[in-house]
Design a protein around this motif. Structure first.
Motif, PDB file in Angstrom:
ATOM      1  N   TYR A  92      90.462  35.611  25.730  1.00 26.74           N
ATOM      2  CA  TYR A  92      89.780  35.271  24.785  1.00 26.74           C
ATOM      3  C   TYR A  92      88.069  35.355  25.890  1.00 26.74           C
ATOM      4  CZ  TYR A  92      93.670  33.246  23.555  1.00 26.74           C
ATOM      5  OH  TYR A  92      94.921  32.789  22.729  1.00 26.74           O
ATOM      6  N   SER A  93      87.699  35.950  26.223  1.00 23.57           N
ATOM      7  CA  SER A  93      86.336  36.400  26.766  1.00 23.57           C
ATOM      8  C   SER A  93      85.711  37.004  26.499  1.00 23.57           C
ATOM      9  CB  SER A  93      86.391  36.240  28.374  1.00 23.57           C
ATOM     10  OG  SER A  93      86.933  38.093  28.109  1.00 23.57           O
ATOM     11  N   TYR A  95      83.506  38.679  22.982  1.00 21.22           N
ATOM     12  CA  TYR A  95      82.959  38.297  21.560  1.00 21.22           C
ATOM     13  C   TYR A  95      83.349  38.527  20.479  1.00 21.22           C
ATOM     14  CZ  TYR A  95      79.825  36.332  25.011  1.00 21.22           C
ATOM     15  OH  TYR A  95      79.706  35.092  26.607  1.00 21.22           O
ATOM     16  N   TRP A  97      82.419  38.577  17.164  1.00 24.84           N
ATOM     17  CA  TRP A  97      81.538  39.118  16.053  1.00 24.84           C
ATOM     18  C   TRP A  97      80.904  39.964  17.207  1.00 24.84           C
ATOM     19  CZ3 TRP A  97      81.619  34.709  19.923  1.00 24.84           C
ATOM     20  CH2 TRP A  97      80.308  35.038  20.163  1.00 24.84           C
ATOM     21  N   PHE A 106      76.012  42.486  26.466  1.00 24.62           N
ATOM     22  CA  PHE A 106      75.353  41.001  26.307  1.00 24.62           C
ATOM     23  C   PHE A 106      74.228  41.157  26.982  1.00 24.62           C
ATOM     24  CE2 PHE A 106      76.435  36.646  26.066  1.00 24.62           C
ATOM     25  CZ  PHE A 106      75.766  36.795  24.710  1.00 24.62           C
ATOM     26  N   LEU A 110      70.548  39.042  26.441  1.00 24.40           N
ATOM     27  CA  LEU A 110      70.365  38.099  27.103  1.00 24.40           C
ATOM     28  C   LEU A 110      68.930  37.791  28.493  1.00 24.40           C
ATOM     29  CD1 LEU A 110      73.433  36.598  28.814  1.00 24.40           C
ATOM     30  CD2 LEU A 110      72.556  35.630  27.315  1.00 24.40           C
ATOM     31  N   ASN A 113      66.044  39.036  25.718  1.00 26.95           N
ATOM     32  CA  ASN A 113      65.965  38.020  24.867  1.00 26.95           C
ATOM     33  C   ASN A 113      65.153  36.918  25.453  1.00 26.95           C
ATOM     34  OD1 ASN A 113      66.572  35.376  23.110  1.00 26.95           O
ATOM     35  ND2 ASN A 113      67.810  34.390  24.605  1.00 26.95           N
ATOM     36  N   ARG A 114      64.572  36.925  26.897  1.00 28.00           N
ATOM     37  CA  ARG A 114      63.444  36.432  27.429  1.00 28.00           C
ATOM     38  C   ARG A 114      62.489  37.164  27.704  1.00 28.00           C
ATOM     39  NH1 ARG A 114      67.545  34.782  31.868  1.00 28.00           N
ATOM     40  NH2 ARG A 114      69.456  33.433  30.973  1.00 28.00           N
TER      41      ARG A 114
ATOM     42  N   GLN B 171      84.171  32.161  26.803  1.00 33.15           N
ATOM     43  CA  GLN B 171      83.945  33.218  25.596  1.00 33.15           C
ATOM     44  C   GLN B 171      82.230  31.888  27.035  1.00 33.15           C
ATOM     45  OE1 GLN B 171      83.467  33.108  21.863  1.00 33.15           O
ATOM     46  NE2 GLN B 171      86.082  34.215  21.724  1.00 33.15           N
ATOM     47  N   ILE B 172      82.393  30.830  26.859  1.00 33.00           N
ATOM     48  CA  ILE B 172      81.103  30.318  27.832  1.00 33.00           C
ATOM     49  C   ILE B 172      80.910  30.397  28.650  1.00 33.00           C
ATOM     50  CG2 ILE B 172      80.196  27.981  27.756  1.00 33.00           C
ATOM     51  CD1 ILE B 172      82.267  27.141  25.410  1.00 33.00           C
ATOM     52  N   ALA B 175      78.884  34.128  29.656  1.00 30.99           N
ATOM     53  CA  ALA B 175      78.258  34.421  29.482  1.00 30.99           C
ATOM     54  C   ALA B 175      77.623  33.372  30.422  1.00 30.99           C
ATOM     55  CB  ALA B 175      77.918  33.115  28.564  1.00 30.99           C
ATOM     56  N   ALA B 180      73.811  33.325  31.142  1.00 32.34           N
ATOM     57  CA  ALA B 180      72.849  32.222  30.175  1.00 32.34           C
ATOM     58  C   ALA B 180      72.606  30.971  30.385  1.00 32.34           C
ATOM     59  CB  ALA B 180      73.840  32.553  29.364  1.00 32.34           C
ATOM     60  N   GLU B 184      70.746  29.524  25.262  1.00 33.57           N
ATOM     61  CA  GLU B 184      71.403  30.636  24.885  1.00 33.57           C
ATOM     62  C   GLU B 184      72.564  30.579  25.003  1.00 33.57           C
ATOM     63  OE1 GLU B 184      68.857  34.091  27.545  1.00 33.57           O
ATOM     64  OE2 GLU B 184      69.805  32.917  28.372  1.00 33.57           O
ATOM     65  N   LEU B 188      73.332  32.023  21.196  1.00 32.90           N
ATOM     66  CA  LEU B 188      74.186  33.186  20.983  1.00 32.90           C
ATOM     67  C   LEU B 188      75.764  33.333  21.324  1.00 32.90           C
ATOM     68  CD1 LEU B 188      71.608  35.129  23.717  1.00 32.90           C
ATOM     69  CD2 LEU B 188      71.765  35.533  20.880  1.00 32.90           C
ATOM     70  N   VAL B 189      76.376  32.032  21.657  1.00 34.91           N
ATOM     71  CA  VAL B 189      78.169  31.961  21.938  1.00 34.91           C
ATOM     72  C   VAL B 189      78.563  30.833  20.958  1.00 34.91           C
ATOM     73  CG1 VAL B 189      79.238  31.750  23.179  1.00 34.91           C
ATOM     74  CG2 VAL B 189      77.565  33.131  24.028  1.00 34.91           C
ATOM     75  N   PRO B 192      77.530  31.529  16.929  1.00 37.91           N
ATOM     76  CA  PRO B 192      78.351  32.467  16.131  1.00 37.91           C
ATOM     77  C   PRO B 192      79.823  32.545  16.296  1.00 37.91           C
ATOM     78  CG  PRO B 192      76.910  33.464  18.454  1.00 37.91           C
ATOM     79  CD  PRO B 192      76.529  32.093  17.900  1.00 37.91           C
ATOM     80  N   ALA B 193      79.952  31.660  17.433  1.00 42.72           N
ATOM     81  CA  ALA B 193      80.635  31.855  17.070  1.00 42.72           C
ATOM     82  C   ALA B 193      82.242  30.978  16.775  1.00 42.72           C
ATOM     83  CB  ALA B 193      81.874  31.545  18.773  1.00 42.72           C
TER      84      ALA B 193
END
Lengths: 291, 273
Positions: A92-93, A95, A97, A106, A110, A113-114, B171-172, B175, B180, B184, B188-189, B192-193
């Protein structure tokens, strides 16, 4: 100073203690944990359930805090999670989507993004992403979504994603626990290959003793109540592992020894004892139903 | 019955296999049957003459009344104003509920501060707020929207918060170990999730918003489907009540299908295998 930094272990745990105080008394998850992991070492953690192996891994990763004691990476205290210590979870890690390639990149996203990345760095990163995709045997899956992949493929993506930012430490929490035996064997050789290529330091939690021995240079056996390090075994196998080694006498002997010790630490000397205890309770309950 | 024969080709799986599959054509055939059979029952019951028309008008009466409504009584206007009220109230709910639910589902202190309160308010009957709303807002368009909003918003906040809480911890944490920051992780998580579940919540709460329409149009309205139903009650126009209810049902069905189509379009990865 520089010299001592070179000699210092990559990961140092000093008298780590962890208490979960959800209950009034507080549950001691870890006690007196001392462990050094050298740079470019592959260490596996095994033990009966409740021995705190996952908690220990999460403390190194900065996802949990030690109640007491020191957790040092390159001599610096861990203050929280960071990109120098990548983590791979059991499931479950990913993403769902994001496509495979977007998942792998990913961490770059990140940074972008910065505004931390220059365009040449982005380009270099995408070269690395392609390389990782190849190493992991995912070249045909770059544009797929995670739920289009098998469990084994999904874990390859998770590993590639973790490796992209070139972490010095790779922390793996039963990453192959949900995979079938055949896939797992393939993943073992893949992770050893990656270990050689990337020169990372790996700490790997598993409940599978065979996996622990096959992958690790050292196997750390932990014991429950309270969670602690019981024994550390050095694996008497050459650095270059091969599936056939699983049948070697020294492999089997170590496996037997570790399994025996796990049984002892979990309070059962033998499986027979456990069976007797079970059959005892069964006979009592059957007597009750007869009465 | 078990069939262990190896020589014959595999049989089609049984229709009533647990969580089994049926073809697209079979699905729509059954859906049609499910809609047509009650219609036939209704028609035969009213045609039999066992029930007087005041209690149960036939499909033809309802249809004729709907046509009359369309020609002489501004049915489209009633539909328009009712859709406006429902969508405005629901949209206003979503506008506040999504960021608030995101905050409640993300930060424990926000949850502690707002969730028990919201839980408390959502059990209060929206209908009972009518006198207060009339007192505070008056008998403007705003009061009707407010009633529907009260009925929708508090449920929506809790459902969005739950959608956000259901995002797997792995998922968290992944990141986090990639460095993250908090903002973010949210953008970003978590967002969208949770988005597919949130869109489902919006679809479900849209249905609830419609159920508050008739109540809202109790409040000194002079237009709208709910108002038309209430006025038909006064004149014992049972056929118009039927027509109004069925039109609301059809609008709901249409909106629901639109939401489902949007879901498939926006989140294609959920529909891949």
């Amino acid at each position: 100073m520089a010299l001592s930094a070179v000699r210092a272990p990559k990961i140092q745990l000093r008298q780590v203690r962890k208490v979960f105080d959800a209950h009034e008394q507080g549950m001691v998850a870890l006690q007196n944990v001392d462990l050094d992991v050298s740079a470019n070492e592959f260490v596996t953690l095994v033990g009966a359930s409740g021995c705190g192996k996952s908690t220990l891994l999460r403390i190194i990763g900065g996802l949990e805090y030690a109640t007491r004691g020191d957790v040092l990476i390159d001599g610096h205290g861990v203050l929280g999670p960071g990109s120098d210590r990548a983590m791979v979870f059991q499931h479950y890690s990913l993403y769902p989507w994001l496509r495979v390639m977007e998942n792998i990149k990913f961490s770059r996203r990140l940074q972008a993004n910065r505004g931390e990345l220059t365009s040449s760095e982005v380009e270099a990163a995408s070269g690395r992403a392609d390389a990782l995709l190849n190493v992991m045997g995912l070249s045909n899956a770059a544009d797929k979504y995670p739920n289009q992949l098998s469990g084994g493929m999904q874990q390859r993506v998770a590993i590639a994603r973790a490796l992209l930012p070139r972490p010095q430490v790779l922390l793996m929490d039963e990453p192959f626990g949900a995979l079938d035996a055949q896939t797992r064997e393939v993943m073992h050789d893949l992770i050893l290959h990656v270990f050689k290529l990337e020169r990372a330091t790996i700490v790997f939690v598993t409940h599978d003793v065979e996996e622990a021995i096959y992958l690790g240079q050292r196997v750390v056996l932990m014991a429950p109540r309270p969670g602690r390090i019981d024994t550390i075994y050095r694996v008497p196998l050459p650095a270059q592992r091969h599936q056939d080694m699983k049948h070697a006498p020294e492999f089997l002997a170590l496996k037997r020894e570790i399994l025996q010790r796990i049984r002892e630490t979990s309070g059962m000397k033998t499986d027979l004892e456990l069976l007797e205890k079970l059959s005892h309770s069964v006979s009592i309950s059957s007597l009750r139903t007869q009465g | 019955m078990h069939n262990f024969s190896f020589s014959r080709p595999a049989r089609r799986p049984a229709w009533f296999a647990v969580r089994g599959q049926i073809g697209r054509r079979e699905y729509w055939m059954l859906a049609l049957v499910g809609l047509v059979v009650p219609l036939l029952l209704w028609w035969s019951l009213s045609a039999s003459g066992l029930v007087t028309k005041v209690f149960m008008p036939g499909p033809a009466d309802v249809w004729n009344r709907a046509v009359l409504w369309f020609r002489e009584d501004d049915l489209l206007g009633d539909i328009g104003i009712s859709v406006y009220r429902v969508v405005a109230a629901w949209g206003l709910s979503a506008l506040i509920a999504i960021p608030l639910g995101l905050a409640i589902g993300t930060y424990r202190p926000v949850q502690a501060l707002l969730e028990p309160l919201t839980d408390f308010i959502r059990y209060m009957p929206a209908v009972a707020f009518i006198p207060l709303v009339m007192l505070w807002i008056g008998i403007t368009e705003g009061s009707k929207i407010a009633i529907i909003w009260i009925g929708t918003f508090f449920q929506m906040v809790l459902m969005v918060a739950e959608d956000v809480r259901r995002v797997p911890m792995a998922q968290i944490e992944t990141a986090q170990t990639m460095g993250a920051r908090r903002s973010e992780i949210v953008s970003l998580v978590l967002l969208p999730a949770a988005k597919p579940a949130i869109l489902d919540t919006l679809r479900v709460t849209m249905g609830w918003a419609w159920t508050y329409l008739v109540v809202a149009e109790l409040v000194a309205a002079n237009s709208g489907l709910g108002y038309a139903i209430l006025r038909a009650q006064r004149f014992l126009q049972t056929d118009k009540i039927f027509a109004g209810i069925i039109i609301i049902g059809l609008i709901g069905l249409l909106l629901d299908q639109l939401f489902r189509a949007l879901h498939r379009k926006a989140f294609p990865w959920l529909y891949l295998r």
